[in-house]
Design a protein around this motif. Structure first.
Motif, PDB file in Angstrom:
ATOM      1  N   THR A  45       0.672  -1.056  -0.088  1.00  0.00           N
ATOM      2  CA  THR A  45      -0.110  -0.074  -0.053  1.00  0.00           C
ATOM      3  C   THR A  45       0.956   1.292   0.061  1.00  0.00           C
ATOM      4  O   THR A  45       1.966   1.103   0.603  1.00  0.00           O
ATOM      5  CB  THR A  45      -0.720   0.246   1.290  1.00  0.00           C
ATOM      6  N   GLU A  46       0.077   2.453  -0.338  1.00  0.00           N
ATOM      7  CA  GLU A  46       1.075   3.726  -0.472  1.00  0.00           C
ATOM      8  C   GLU A  46       0.623   4.367   0.748  1.00  0.00           C
ATOM      9  O   GLU A  46      -0.498   4.597   1.367  1.00  0.00           O
ATOM     10  CB  GLU A  46       0.649   4.320  -1.754  1.00  0.00           C
ATOM     11  N   ILE A  47       1.899   4.745   1.590  1.00  0.00           N
ATOM     12  CA  ILE A  47       1.748   5.612   2.855  1.00  0.00           C
ATOM     13  C   ILE A  47       2.324   6.750   2.740  1.00  0.00           C
ATOM     14  O   ILE A  47       3.164   7.059   1.944  1.00  0.00           O
ATOM     15  CB  ILE A  47       2.102   4.971   3.958  1.00  0.00           C
ATOM     16  N   ILE A  48       1.800   7.985   3.268  1.00  0.00           N
ATOM     17  CA  ILE A  48       2.424   9.181   3.430  1.00  0.00           C
ATOM     18  C   ILE A  48       3.188   9.409   4.700  1.00  0.00           C
ATOM     19  O   ILE A  48       2.309   8.980   5.906  1.00  0.00           O
ATOM     20  CB  ILE A  48       1.281  10.326   3.311  1.00  0.00           C
ATOM     21  N   GLU A  49       4.445   9.604   4.948  1.00  0.00           N
ATOM     22  CA  GLU A  49       4.821   9.611   6.205  1.00  0.00           C
ATOM     23  C   GLU A  49       5.769  10.921   6.354  1.00  0.00           C
ATOM     24  O   GLU A  49       6.616  11.061   5.448  1.00  0.00           O
ATOM     25  CB  GLU A  49       6.119   8.543   6.616  1.00  0.00           C
ATOM     26  N   GLY A  50       5.366  11.794   7.308  1.00  0.00           N
ATOM     27  CA  GLY A  50       6.361  12.804   7.346  1.00  0.00           C
ATOM     28  C   GLY A  50       5.784  13.795   8.585  1.00  0.00           C
ATOM     29  O   GLY A  50       5.107  13.291   9.417  1.00  0.00           O
ATOM     30  N   GLU A  51       6.557  14.825   9.012  1.00  0.00           N
ATOM     31  CA  GLU A  51       6.049  15.826  10.234  1.00  0.00           C
ATOM     32  C   GLU A  51       5.233  16.830   9.707  1.00  0.00           C
ATOM     33  O   GLU A  51       5.505  17.455   8.660  1.00  0.00           O
ATOM     34  CB  GLU A  51       7.677  16.291  10.442  1.00  0.00           C
ATOM     35  N   VAL A  52       4.320  16.976  10.286  1.00  0.00           N
ATOM     36  CA  VAL A  52       3.571  18.161  10.093  1.00  0.00           C
ATOM     37  C   VAL A  52       4.238  19.471  10.234  1.00  0.00           C
ATOM     38  O   VAL A  52       4.687  19.815  11.516  1.00  0.00           O
ATOM     39  CB  VAL A  52       2.149  17.925  11.224  1.00  0.00           C
ATOM     40  N   VAL A  53       3.913  20.274   9.056  1.00  0.00           N
ATOM     41  CA  VAL A  53       4.642  21.601   9.533  1.00  0.00           C
ATOM     42  C   VAL A  53       3.355  22.592   9.659  1.00  0.00           C
ATOM     43  O   VAL A  53       3.671  23.416  10.480  1.00  0.00           O
ATOM     44  CB  VAL A  53       5.151  22.175   7.918  1.00  0.00           C
ATOM     45  N   GLY A 110      13.945  11.016   3.101  1.00  0.00           N
ATOM     46  CA  GLY A 110      13.702  10.643   1.741  1.00  0.00           C
ATOM     47  C   GLY A 110      12.215  11.248   1.356  1.00  0.00           C
ATOM     48  O   GLY A 110      11.835  12.291   1.750  1.00  0.00           O
ATOM     49  N   GLU A 111      11.551  10.332   0.620  1.00  0.00           N
ATOM     50  CA  GLU A 111      10.406  10.668  -0.135  1.00  0.00           C
ATOM     51  C   GLU A 111       9.266  10.713   0.943  1.00  0.00           C
ATOM     52  O   GLU A 111       9.153   9.883   1.900  1.00  0.00           O
ATOM     53  CB  GLU A 111      10.119   9.984  -1.282  1.00  0.00           C
ATOM     54  N   LEU A 112       8.221  11.564   0.835  1.00  0.00           N
ATOM     55  CA  LEU A 112       6.887  11.426   1.749  1.00  0.00           C
ATOM     56  C   LEU A 112       6.367  10.516   1.320  1.00  0.00           C
ATOM     57  O   LEU A 112       5.597   9.761   2.332  1.00  0.00           O
ATOM     58  CB  LEU A 112       5.946  12.867   1.438  1.00  0.00           C
ATOM     59  N   GLN A 113       6.149  10.085   0.210  1.00  0.00           N
ATOM     60  CA  GLN A 113       5.115   8.800  -0.013  1.00  0.00           C
ATOM     61  C   GLN A 113       6.074   7.638  -0.376  1.00  0.00           C
ATOM     62  O   GLN A 113       6.884   7.601  -1.133  1.00  0.00           O
ATOM     63  CB  GLN A 113       4.273   9.185  -1.529  1.00  0.00           C
ATOM     64  N   LYS A 114       5.460   6.606   0.444  1.00  0.00           N
ATOM     65  CA  LYS A 114       6.377   5.308   0.397  1.00  0.00           C
ATOM     66  C   LYS A 114       5.557   4.383   0.050  1.00  0.00           C
ATOM     67  O   LYS A 114       4.210   4.081   0.436  1.00  0.00           O
ATOM     68  CB  LYS A 114       7.107   5.246   1.665  1.00  0.00           C
ATOM     69  N   ARG A 115       5.807   3.200  -0.680  1.00  0.00           N
ATOM     70  CA  ARG A 115       5.319   1.885  -0.665  1.00  0.00           C
ATOM     71  C   ARG A 115       5.812   1.009   0.531  1.00  0.00           C
ATOM     72  O   ARG A 115       6.808   0.871   0.650  1.00  0.00           O
ATOM     73  CB  ARG A 115       5.449   1.280  -2.107  1.00  0.00           C
ATOM     74  N   LYS A 116       4.634   0.574   1.157  1.00  0.00           N
ATOM     75  CA  LYS A 116       4.960  -0.408   2.271  1.00  0.00           C
ATOM     76  C   LYS A 116       4.164  -1.609   2.161  1.00  0.00           C
ATOM     77  O   LYS A 116       3.296  -1.698   1.774  1.00  0.00           O
ATOM     78  CB  LYS A 116       4.646   0.191   3.452  1.00  0.00           C
ATOM     79  N   GLU A 117       4.830  -2.605   2.580  1.00  0.00           N
ATOM     80  CA  GLU A 117       4.192  -3.993   2.585  1.00  0.00           C
ATOM     81  C   GLU A 117       3.395  -4.120   3.708  1.00  0.00           C
ATOM     82  O   GLU A 117       4.080  -4.172   4.880  1.00  0.00           O
ATOM     83  CB  GLU A 117       5.263  -5.088   2.387  1.00  0.00           C
ATOM     84  N   VAL A 118       2.101  -4.301   3.722  1.00  0.00           N
ATOM     85  CA  VAL A 118       1.417  -4.958   4.852  1.00  0.00           C
ATOM     86  C   VAL A 118       0.807  -6.226   4.889  1.00  0.00           C
ATOM     87  O   VAL A 118       0.944  -6.813   3.842  1.00  0.00           O
ATOM     88  CB  VAL A 118       0.168  -3.819   5.240  1.00  0.00           C
ATOM     89  N   VAL A 119       0.584  -6.720   6.270  1.00  0.00           N
ATOM     90  CA  VAL A 119       0.214  -7.987   5.924  1.00  0.00           C
ATOM     91  C   VAL A 119      -1.263  -8.066   6.817  1.00  0.00           C
ATOM     92  O   VAL A 119      -1.467  -7.546   7.713  1.00  0.00           O
ATOM     93  CB  VAL A 119       0.937  -8.794   6.773  1.00  0.00           C
ATOM     94  N   HIS A 120      -2.343  -8.566   6.202  1.00  0.00           N
ATOM     95  CA  HIS A 120      -3.597  -8.872   6.730  1.00  0.00           C
ATOM     96  C   HIS A 120      -3.727 -10.299   7.042  1.00  0.00           C
ATOM     97  O   HIS A 120      -3.371 -11.079   6.378  1.00  0.00           O
ATOM     98  CB  HIS A 120      -4.751  -8.479   5.771  1.00  0.00           C
ATOM     99  N   THR A 121      -4.384 -10.436   8.122  1.00  0.00           N
ATOM    100  CA  THR A 121      -4.810 -11.701   8.319  1.00  0.00           C
ATOM    101  C   THR A 121      -6.497 -12.122   8.413  1.00  0.00           C
ATOM    102  O   THR A 121      -6.926 -11.216   9.209  1.00  0.00           O
ATOM    103  CB  THR A 121      -4.121 -12.203   9.502  1.00  0.00           C
TER     104      THR A 121
END
Lengths: 465, 203
Positions: free
Chosen positions: A135-143, A230-241
């Motif tokens: 999934t795509e997540i946005i990770e960053g500090e709020v300005v 790095g970049e704000l938007q990252k692709r991250k692997e998530v696991v659902h059960t």
């Protein structure tokens, strides 16, 4: 209009310690075995029953291994000898990752669903599928957060959120849902957050180190984290059960996924199940998914009838079947739905496929231990003599009755402003509440004065089921 | 999976061609279920769009992922979205190739030319755009080179800045040029009709 999260009516998310209610088995935290699977006399809320606990430990290893499907275990023993406790212990030691479905034998009798359908659903609830997705997540500090309310006072709010990493900065437009959840989470400038782009789920990681010098009111649990790189938007692997049952319901189309929440799933067609089995094994081959066989626990299994037992025979042979644990307190009795007698009320052909674990009545010392653990769980202080009296009651009547007396005696004690339950308190509740034996005795003595005593029960005719 | 060369994969895929709107549109269906769609300009034979779609783990298709060309703007849908999206003033990153080089354009970048700093990171197989004012950062790979398993060369990379747009170019290596030429010849051989409705063999 750069109002910085002004007071809104949105309820805040607060950290609270979960208050759990105390149930009959809430003192059990595991099976109480050491690394070599040797049972400790008293551990993780379990007392005695050494042989059965050790046996359950072996079963547990088999489940954790996950290779063997379709094994069935029967826990048999007198009432109040810890059958359900052992099953709970297994559930607790499996941890949250392995599906554990508990049901009672009488749950399958419903007018809306056939018995075998209810059993199939229970079987499939006990098998988990771990699916990996990106999934795509946005990770960053709020300005900066800027929320504009429309001048008219009504209508949708619009907002802007500026996020940054060590390398870049981006401005995002916010929808009304997003604004709401940002204010719910009380996100402020300086917080480091992640946002799941597809679902809009926000999680706060902590406050940025660059803001560590602002000594304003901060909770004790405020964590400082580095500003992401790095970049704000990252692709991250998530696991659902998810369980196979959940996939079934989502794909059965007639109801849609909302049926998962209402529980109104109806019957699921065999074709849908077949398709899903095929799909899941395809995913498994492609490495997209992993199957976690779990545990289905059926308490009071003698309540199942002949049809269910023959269904179980067949279902256990499928390679997508969980480990089945059953518990019963019956001796040789009628198999429900027939006139045949069989041990535990289970047909011999099914018994033949089972590993049977027996539980035995507790000794005096063990009863004493269990009562002590329950007192701790229910937060009741017991004096030494009261403990002895209660143990005696537990031995002579039943362990369950003795456990019931703990909380009632605790209340009596509190009413007289005592801190420790004394023998008098126990005596008081013992006289107030009858146990099963005394109640039967009373019935025998005063039967004549109860209602309907004039009709004598015809015991010669066998009861129909 | 054994390393299969990109050109073999292309050859084994099912192809459908169609000429429409002055563009040659080709649809590829690969053996693993992935789909690729390309659009070439009829007059210049330049690649204008290349997009990918793969089956997701759950049911159904994912959206098209655009590798080359402009993203389809869906202004109507985004206005009503309840969640989050980039503000329109943010830089827009897209790829627009020419005959001789891969080219990327970053629009809405108002900063002067000396702010930008481009580098190649061979171990991560990507190029990085950095800004000294810490306003923009982008890491991107070159899928064409990855597919053909060619090394990245920092001397092939160059950039200019005009009209609020940063243009990054990477000169196509010889192998890519020959491959693209072959592919174009192959594609031209495919029978395409002028009409919109074609029997799509790949569907």
């Amino acid at each position: 209009m750069a109002a910085q999260m002004a007071t809104t009516k949105v309820p805040e998310v607060r950290d609270i310690t979960r208050i759990e209610r105390i149930g009959a088995h809430s003192h059990i935290r595991g099976l109480g075995l050491d690394d070599a699977l040797e049972p400790r006399q008293v551990s993780q809320g379990m007392v005695g029953q050494l042989a059965s606990r050790r046996a359950a430990g072996l079963i547990l290893e088999m489940i954790k291994d996950g290779h063997i499907a379709g094994r069935a275990v029967l826990i048999a023993g007198q009432p109040g000898t810890g059958k359900t406790a052992i099953a709970m212990g297994i559930a607790q030691s499996l941890g949250p990752d392995t599906p554990f479905t508990a049901m009672a034998g009488s749950e399958i009798f419903s007018l809306e669903m056939s018995k075998t359908e209810a059993l199939s659903q229970a079987f499939r609830k006990a098998i988990g599928v771990r699916i990996k997705e990106e999934t795509e997540i946005i990770e960053g500090e709020v300005v900066e957060i800027q929320i504009d309310r429309p001048a008219t006072g009504t209508g949708a709010k619009v907002g802007k959120l500026t996020l940054k990493t060590t390398e870049m900065e981006t401005i995002y437009d916010l929808g009304s849902k997003m604004i709401e959840s940002l204010s719910k989470e009380r996100v402020q400038a300086g917080d480091v957050i992640t946002i799941d782009k597809a679902t809009g789920k926000i999680s706060k990681l902590g406050r940025s180190f660059t803001r560590a010098r602002d000594y304003d009111a901060m909770g004790a649990q405020t964590q400082f984290v580095q500003c992401p790189e790095g970049e704000l938007q990252k692709r991250k692997e998530v696991v659902h059960t998810v369980s196979l049952h959940e996939i079934d319901v989502i794909n059965s189309r007639t109801q849609g996924f909302l049926a998962l929440f209402s529980g109104d799933t109806g019957e699921i067609k065999a074709e849908v199940r077949e398709q899903i089995n095929a799909k899941v094994s395809e995913w498994r081959e492609e490495g997209k998914a992993e199957i976690i066989p779990g545990v289905l626990f059926i308490d009071e299994v003698h309540m199942l009838d002949m049809e269910c037992f023959s269904f179980l025979n067949r279902a256990l042979e499928s390679d997508l079947s969980p480990v089945l644990i059953m518990a019963t307190n019956r001796g040789i009795t009628n198999i429900r739905g027939t006139n045949y007698q069989s041990p535990h009320g289970i047909p011999i052909d099914l018994l033949d496929r089972l590993l049977i674990i027996a539980t035995s009545p507790y000794t005096e010392k063990e009863t004493r231990q269990i009562l002590k653990i329950r007192c701790e769980e229910e937060d009741v202080e017991l004096s030494e003599e009261a403990h002895t009296v209660l143990t005696r009651i537990g031995q002579e009547t039943s362990l369950r009755y003795a456990i019931q007396l703990i909380s009632t005696a605790g209340l009596v004690c509190r009413k007289r402003r005592g801190t420790e339950v004394q023998v008098e308190d126990i005596k008081r509740v013992y006289s107030l509440f009858l146990d099963e034996a005394r109640s039967s005795q009373y019935m025998k003595e005063y039967q004549d004065s109860f209602l309907f005593n004039e009709t004598t029960l015809d015991t010669s005719k066998p009861m129909t089921v | 999976m054994a390393v299969q060369s990109w050109s073999d994969l292309l050859k084994s895929s099912k192809k459908t061609a169609l000429i429409h709107d002055g563009k040659r549109k080709i649809h590829y269906l690969f053996t693993d279920g992935k789909e690729m769609a390309e659009e070439y300009d009829l007059t210049t034979d330049e690649l204008t769009v290349r997009k990918w779609r793969s089956k997701s783990t759950f049911k159904g298709h994912g959206p098209w992922e655009i590798e080359v060309g402009e993203p389809v703007s869906s202004t109507v849908a985004s206005l009503e979205s309840d969640v989050i999206k980039e503000n329109c003033s943010n830089p827009i990153f897209l790829r627009k190739d020419t005959k001789t080089s891969f080219q990327w354009r970053v629009r809405n970048l108002p900063y002067p030319k000396q702010v930008y700093n481009l580098s190649v990171e061979p171990d991560q197989r990507c190029c990085v755009i950095r800004t000294t004012n810490k306003k923009y950062y982008k890491k991107f790979n070159i899928p064409d080179l990855d597919r053909s398993q060619l090394p990245l060369d920092s001397s092939a990379l160059s950039f200019t800045h005009v009209n609020n747009t940063l243009i990054v170019s990477y000169k196509k290596p010889k192998e890519i040029l020959t491959l693209e030429h072959e592919l174009l010849c192959e594609v031209k051989k495919l029978k395409g009709t002028n009409e919109g409705d074609v029997d799509c063999k790949t569907q």
